[in-house]
Design an enzyme around this catalytic site. Structure first.
Site, PDB file in Angstrom:
ATOM      1  N   CYS A 111       0.810  -1.240   0.000  1.00 13.03           N
ATOM      2  CA  CYS A 111       0.000   0.000   0.000  1.00 13.03           C
ATOM      3  C   CYS A 111       0.835   1.279   0.000  1.00 13.03           C
ATOM      4  O   CYS A 111       0.483   2.237  -0.678  1.00 13.03           O
ATOM      5  CB  CYS A 111      -0.988  -0.020   1.157  1.00 13.03           C
ATOM      6  SG  CYS A 111      -2.003  -1.517   1.155  1.00 13.03           S
ATOM      7  N   HIS A 243      -3.941   6.543   3.495  1.00 12.96           N
ATOM      8  CA  HIS A 243      -4.282   5.326   2.748  1.00 12.96           C
ATOM      9  C   HIS A 243      -5.692   4.903   3.148  1.00 12.96           C
ATOM     10  O   HIS A 243      -6.053   4.926   4.328  1.00 12.96           O
ATOM     11  CB  HIS A 243      -3.267   4.234   3.082  1.00 12.96           C
ATOM     12  CG  HIS A 243      -3.641   2.906   2.519  1.00 12.96           C
ATOM     13  ND1 HIS A 243      -4.004   2.733   1.206  1.00 12.96           N
ATOM     14  CD2 HIS A 243      -3.724   1.672   3.098  1.00 12.96           C
ATOM     15  CE1 HIS A 243      -4.293   1.464   0.998  1.00 12.96           C
ATOM     16  NE2 HIS A 243      -4.133   0.801   2.130  1.00 12.96           N
ATOM     17  N   ASN A 273     -10.196  -0.571  -0.714  1.00 14.58           N
ATOM     18  CA  ASN A 273      -8.742  -0.489  -0.548  1.00 14.58           C
ATOM     19  C   ASN A 273      -8.068  -0.761  -1.890  1.00 14.58           C
ATOM     20  O   ASN A 273      -8.048  -1.893  -2.352  1.00 14.58           O
ATOM     21  CB  ASN A 273      -8.309  -1.513   0.504  1.00 14.58           C
ATOM     22  CG  ASN A 273      -6.825  -1.470   0.794  1.00 14.58           C
ATOM     23  OD1 ASN A 273      -6.053  -0.840   0.066  1.00 14.58           O
ATOM     24  ND2 ASN A 273      -6.424  -2.141   1.856  1.00 14.58           N
TER      25      ASN A 273
HETATM   26  O1  UT7 Z   1      -4.149  -2.026   3.145  1.00 13.32           O
HETATM   27  C1  UT7 Z   1      -3.355  -2.744   4.023  1.00 13.32           C
HETATM   28  C2  UT7 Z   1      -3.826  -2.645   5.372  1.00 13.32           C
HETATM   29  N1  UT7 Z   1      -5.056  -3.370   5.530  1.00 13.32           N
HETATM   30  C3  UT7 Z   1      -5.786  -3.040   6.524  1.00 13.32           C
HETATM   31  O2  UT7 Z   1      -5.428  -2.093   7.193  1.00 13.32           O
HETATM   32  C4  UT7 Z   1      -6.995  -3.839   6.897  1.00 13.32           C
HETATM   33  C5  UT7 Z   1      -7.016  -3.998   8.384  1.00 13.32           C
HETATM   34  N2  UT7 Z   1      -8.108  -4.743   8.942  1.00 13.32           N
HETATM   35  C6  UT7 Z   1      -9.411  -4.319   8.876  1.00 13.32           C
HETATM   36  O3  UT7 Z   1      -9.711  -3.352   8.212  1.00 13.32           O
HETATM   37  C7  UT7 Z   1     -10.438  -5.057   9.682  1.00 13.32           C
HETATM   38  O4  UT7 Z   1      -9.788  -5.951  10.549  1.00 13.32           O
HETATM   39  C8  UT7 Z   1     -11.496  -5.804   8.838  1.00 13.32           C
HETATM   40  C9  UT7 Z   1     -12.433  -4.821   8.181  1.00 13.32           C
HETATM   41  C10 UT7 Z   1     -10.797  -6.674   7.819  1.00 13.32           C
HETATM   42  C11 UT7 Z   1     -12.321  -6.709   9.741  1.00 13.32           C
HETATM   43  O5  UT7 Z   1     -12.926  -5.964  10.780  1.00 13.32           O
HETATM   44  P1  UT7 Z   1     -12.841  -6.484  12.292  1.00 13.32           P
HETATM   45  O6  UT7 Z   1     -13.664  -5.575  13.088  1.00 13.32           O
HETATM   46  O7  UT7 Z   1     -11.374  -6.583  12.642  1.00 13.32           O
HETATM   47  O8  UT7 Z   1     -13.534  -7.882  12.224  1.00 13.32           O
HETATM   48  P2  UT7 Z   1     -12.910  -9.314  12.536  1.00 13.32           P
HETATM   49  O9  UT7 Z   1     -11.943  -9.714  11.488  1.00 13.32           O
HETATM   50  O10 UT7 Z   1     -12.441  -9.322  13.941  1.00 13.32           O
HETATM   51  O11 UT7 Z   1     -14.184 -10.201  12.397  1.00 13.32           O
HETATM   52  C12 UT7 Z   1     -15.307 -10.035  13.240  1.00 13.32           C
HETATM   53  C13 UT7 Z   1     -16.411 -10.969  12.786  1.00 13.32           C
HETATM   54  C14 UT7 Z   1     -15.924 -12.395  12.599  1.00 13.32           C
HETATM   55  O12 UT7 Z   1     -16.938 -13.259  13.071  1.00 13.32           O
HETATM   56  P3  UT7 Z   1     -16.803 -13.986  14.490  1.00 13.32           P
HETATM   57  O13 UT7 Z   1     -15.542 -14.786  14.418  1.00 13.32           O
HETATM   58  O14 UT7 Z   1     -16.729 -12.876  15.485  1.00 13.32           O
HETATM   59  O15 UT7 Z   1     -18.053 -14.795  14.552  1.00 13.32           O
HETATM   60  C15 UT7 Z   1     -15.796 -12.536  11.107  1.00 13.32           C
HETATM   61  O16 UT7 Z   1     -15.956 -13.874  10.666  1.00 13.32           O
HETATM   62  O17 UT7 Z   1     -16.914 -10.560  11.515  1.00 13.32           O
HETATM   63  C16 UT7 Z   1     -16.922 -11.668  10.611  1.00 13.32           C
HETATM   64  N3  UT7 Z   1     -16.708 -11.197   9.253  1.00 13.32           N
HETATM   65  C17 UT7 Z   1     -17.717 -10.797   8.449  1.00 13.32           C
HETATM   66  N4  UT7 Z   1     -19.042 -10.739   8.629  1.00 13.32           N
HETATM   67  C18 UT7 Z   1     -19.794 -10.285   7.605  1.00 13.32           C
HETATM   68  C19 UT7 Z   1     -15.535 -11.055   8.602  1.00 13.32           C
HETATM   69  N5  UT7 Z   1     -15.759 -10.582   7.351  1.00 13.32           N
HETATM   70  C20 UT7 Z   1     -17.095 -10.425   7.236  1.00 13.32           C
HETATM   71  C21 UT7 Z   1     -17.941  -9.976   6.211  1.00 13.32           C
HETATM   72  N6  UT7 Z   1     -19.274  -9.919   6.434  1.00 13.32           N
HETATM   73  N7  UT7 Z   1     -17.458  -9.577   5.006  1.00 13.32           N
END
Ligand code: UT7
Length: 317
Positions: A111, A243, A273
């Site tokens: 990125c 970013h 992104n």
């Molecule tokens: O560009 C390079 C840098 N990249 C980034 O900076 C990305 C960094 N990470 C993020 O932006 C976030 O971590 C995400 C947006 C990817 C995820 O958000 P989060 O609040 O960290 O969610 P999580 O990964 O902790 O997941 C929470 C829940 C999980 O379910 P359980 O295990 O709590 O039952 C996931 O399975 O949300 C679930 N989940 C979804 N639910 C609906 C993950 N993806 C999805 C989805 N739709 N697309």
């Protein structure tokens, strides 16, 4: 001081909305919007490759700069989704632009790749051996996406942004830069394409929560370090151009700097992104909307796979 004399961007026409994902994946608009801020992402078509996006952005940047492709002394492309491993996407882009014989190479810094490329280009222009350098940040990363992995598929989009750089008169240009990286954390975010992975197993893998934590920390650090190097304070900044990976990361960075929301440019809702393309894509939109004024202090900051992080403080003009 090295200046940006022309900037342009391009996003493919194809677009997916959050509700498009609801049709084939266990997800919903509410989750995607509240967790990331993303509403849409542009997707390159099957016959559209990374260099095609790079060419469209570069043509706009060259037009704005009043520089013709034959006048370029170097082409640098920052990408994590090259057309081919070799030749570089920079060489392919240079040929498609009609730049003739010109040094060309890619930078792989995820990125922050566009900011890494700005630093490399500035250093090379400083030698006095290169007058006009074209720097491109471009991705067709959706070509590597596993469309059934809801943890990554909804986040990424394609796009390109390009800038023509040259030595300026000292008042406007790149005031300070900062690059950093830590390969020990590389496993947390990967595009698994390469000799370590057999064909058929390709994909984008991410431990979202850990990446998020590191992004919040390092985006803030990078922004503060560019300010320190330029001898400025956050209140001297007219625009923070972060970013666009997650609205919550952008918000945390804004709060760390103590900036009001109106000084932060956000377009993640439209593009998702776009990795190396996100900062020049934002700058181009700001130009189109008449938001960037000559003399504005613009602080660009990014974080991504590697991990890599970087910042650049630019006096616009
Ligand atoms: O560009 C390079 C840098 N990249 C980034 O900076 C990305 C960094 N990470 C993020 O932006 C976030 O971590 C995400 C947006 C990817 C995820 O958000 P989060 O609040 O960290 O969610 P999580 O990964 O902790 O997941 C929470 C829940 C999980 O379910 P359980 O295990 O709590 O039952 C996931 O399975 O949300 C679930 N989940 C979804 N639910 C609906 C993950 N993806 C999805 C989805 N739709 N697309």
């Amino acid at each position: 001081m090295v200046r940006i004399v022309g900037l342009g961007a391009y996003a493919p026409e194809g677009k997916l909305s959050n509700s498009d994902f609801e049709k084939f994946m266990d997800t919903d608009d509410g989750w995607i919007t509240s967790r990331s801020g993303i509403k849409f992402r542009h997707i390159s078509s099957p016959d559209e490759v990374t260099s095609d996006l790079a060419v469209k952005a570069s043509e706009k940047a060259l037009r704005r700069a009043g520089v013709s492709p034959e006048d370029l002394d170097m082409v640098i492309v920052a990408t994590s989704s090259p057309d081919t491993l070799t030749p570089s996407t920079a060489c392919i882009t240079a040929a498609k632009l009609g730049a003739g014989k010109v040094p060309c190479f890619d930078i792989s810094a995820a990125c922050p790749g566009f900011l890494y490329a700005l630093e490399v280009a500035s250093g090379l222009i400083g030698t006095g051996r290169y007058r006009y350098v074209l720097v491109v940040g471009v991705e067709s990363g959706t070509k590597f996406i596993d469309w059934y992995d809801r943890g990554t598929a909804v986040l990424f989009g394609d796009g390109a942004g390009a800038a023509v750089l040259t030595e300026g008169d000292g008042e406007y240009g790149i005031l300070a830069t900062y690059l950093q990286g830590d390969g020990r954390l590389g496993n947390l975010l990967k595009i698994e394409v390469g000799v370590a992975y057999p064909p058929g197993s390709w994909g984008v893998r991410m431990k979202g929560r850990e990446v998020f934590r590191n992004a919040v920390l390092q985006m803030g650090e990078a922004a503060l370090e560019a300010l320190r190097r330029a001898g400025m304070r956050a209140e001297d900044i007219d625009w923070l151009v972060p970013h666009q990976a997650n609205l919550r990361i952008i918000e945390a960075t804004r709060q760390r700097l103590g900036l009001p929301p109106e000084k932060v440019y956000v377009n993640i809702g439209e593009y998702g992104n776009t990795s190396a393309a996100s900062i020049p894509l934002a700058l181009d939109e700001m130009i189109e909307r008449g938001l960037l004024k000559r003399g504005d202090n613009v602080l660009a900051v990014s974080f991504g796979a590697g991990f890599t992080w970087a910042s650049a403080l630019i006096r616009w003009g």
